[in-house]
Scaffold this motif. Structure first.
Motif, PDB file in Angstrom:
ATOM      1  N   ARG A 167       0.829  -1.202   0.000  1.00  0.00           N
ATOM      2  CA  ARG A 167       0.000   0.000   0.000  1.00  0.00           C
ATOM      3  C   ARG A 167       0.874   1.267   0.000  1.00  0.00           C
ATOM      4  O   ARG A 167       2.078   1.219   0.269  1.00  0.00           O
ATOM      5  CB  ARG A 167      -0.921   0.018   1.213  1.00  0.00           C
ATOM      6  N   THR A 174      -4.273   2.534   5.175  1.00  0.00           N
ATOM      7  CA  THR A 174      -3.042   2.253   4.419  1.00  0.00           C
ATOM      8  C   THR A 174      -3.028   2.886   3.035  1.00  0.00           C
ATOM      9  O   THR A 174      -2.019   2.815   2.331  1.00  0.00           O
ATOM     10  CB  THR A 174      -2.820   0.734   4.270  1.00  0.00           C
ATOM     11  N   ALA A 177       2.809  -0.438   4.063  1.00  0.00           N
ATOM     12  CA  ALA A 177       1.962  -1.517   4.568  1.00  0.00           C
ATOM     13  C   ALA A 177       1.775  -2.578   3.499  1.00  0.00           C
ATOM     14  O   ALA A 177       1.841  -2.296   2.295  1.00  0.00           O
ATOM     15  CB  ALA A 177       0.599  -0.979   5.000  1.00  0.00           C
TER      16      ALA A 177
END
Length: 253
Positions: free
Chosen positions: A136, A148, A193
Motif C-alpha cells: 500500500r 493504508t 503496509a
C-alpha cells in the motif's frame, strides 16, 4: 543436530527441494547455510519434517531482506463502527478489540537482483477463497487496512501500480504458502503496509475495510545472511528458541 547422521538427514531433506544448489550443515555451531532459490519457509518446513526444529537466522545479502507480520484489525473498534487508533490509550482498554488482534500471516522478502524481489508469503486462519496481496501507499496502521491508502504506485511514470503482488488461493484448512516474484527493490517498500484480503472492491483504491479475513502489517528490514548472530534477545532476555515458542503460540510461524 546431535551427530553426523543428523547432519546427513537435514542436508538430504533440504537438497530434496527444487532450486537448492548447496547445503552446509555445521554440527558444532548448529547452523545450516543454504544456497539456492527455494522459499525460506520451504527450507524451514523441510528441516522440521525430519523431526527437528529450525529458526531462520537471515536470508539474502545485507540490506536486501525484509519481513512483514500480518494481523487482523476487524475488532479494532470500541462500540459501533468507530475504530480506535492503535496509538490511543483507550485501545488497551477492555473491549477495544486490541487483545483480539491475531497474527495470521508472515511475508519474507529477499532481493535477488537489482530488479527482482522474491516474496515468501504464508497465511493461515482465514476463510478459504481467492485473495489478493498488495503493497500500500502508506505504512499507517492507525485504523488497520483502512488507513493504508491505495496500492503503492511505485513512483512517477508507471502505468500500473507496482504494489499489486498477485493472487493466492487459501485452502479449505484456511492456510496457504506462495512464492511470488516482483519487480521492485527491498528498500523501496520498507515502511509501506502490506495487505492480504479477499475483498474485490477497493483493493486498488483507498477503500479497504477491516474484516476478519483481511490481514495487514508494515514491511520492516530484516537480517541478511550472517547479519544476525544473537542467541539471546536483548529486549526480553529470552533465547531464540523461547522466542520461537512465543511466535508459534501467536500464529506467526
Amino acid at each position: 543436530m546431535t551427530c553426523d547422521h543428523c547432519v546427513k538427514s537435514v542436508s538430504d531433506a533440504v537438497y530434496s527441494l527444487e532450486g537448492i544448489t548447496n547445503v552446509d550443515a555445521n554440527l558444532k555451531d548448529q547452523l545450516v547455510a543454504v544456497e539456492g532459490t527455494a522459499a525460506p519457509s520451504a527450507i524451514v518446513s523441510a528441516i522440521e519434517a525430519t523431526g527437528r526444529d529450525a529458526i531462520l537466522r537471515g536470508s539474502g545479502a545485507s540490506n536486501s531482506a525484509a519481513v512483514c507480520i500480518l494481523e487482523t484489525y476487524h475488532r479494532n473498534g470500541k462500540g459501533g463502527e468507530a475504530l480506535v487508533p492503535a496509538s490511543d490509550l483507550k485501545e488497551a482498554a477492555e473491549g477495544s478489540g486490541a487483545s483480539d488482534r491475531e497474527v495470521r500471516g508472515l511475508a519474507r522478502m529477499v532481493q535477488v537482483s537489482p530488479t527482482t524481489t522474491l516474496v515468501d508469503l504464508t497465511v493461515r486462519g482465514v476463510a478459504p477463497g481467492l485473495y489478493s496481496a498488495s503493497i500500500r501507499e502508506y505504512g499507517d496502521l492507525k485504523f488497520g487496512a483502512t488507513s493504508t491508502g491505495p496500492v503503492w504506485a511505485g513512483g512517477s511514470g508507471t502505468t500500473q501500480p507496482r504494489g499489486l503482488l498477485g493472487t493466492l488461493q487459501i485452502n479449505k484448512d484456511g492456510r496457504t504458502a506462495v512464492f511470488l516474484d516482483h519487480p521492485f527493490q527491498v528498500w523501496e517498500v520498507i515502511g509501506h503496509a502490506m495487505v492480504v484480503s479477499r475483498q474485490t472492491e477497493g483493493v486498488a483504491d483507498a477503500e479497504l475495510k477491516n474484516d476478519e479475513n483481511t490481514v495487514v502489517g508494515v514491511v520492516a528490514r530484516s537480517a541478511g545472511m550472517w547479519d544476525n548472530d544473537k542467541t539471546v534477545c536483548s529486549c526480553t532476555g529470552k533465547t531464540l528458541w523461547e522466542e520461537r515458542k512465543d511466535e508459534v503460540r501467536k500464529g506467526m510461524i
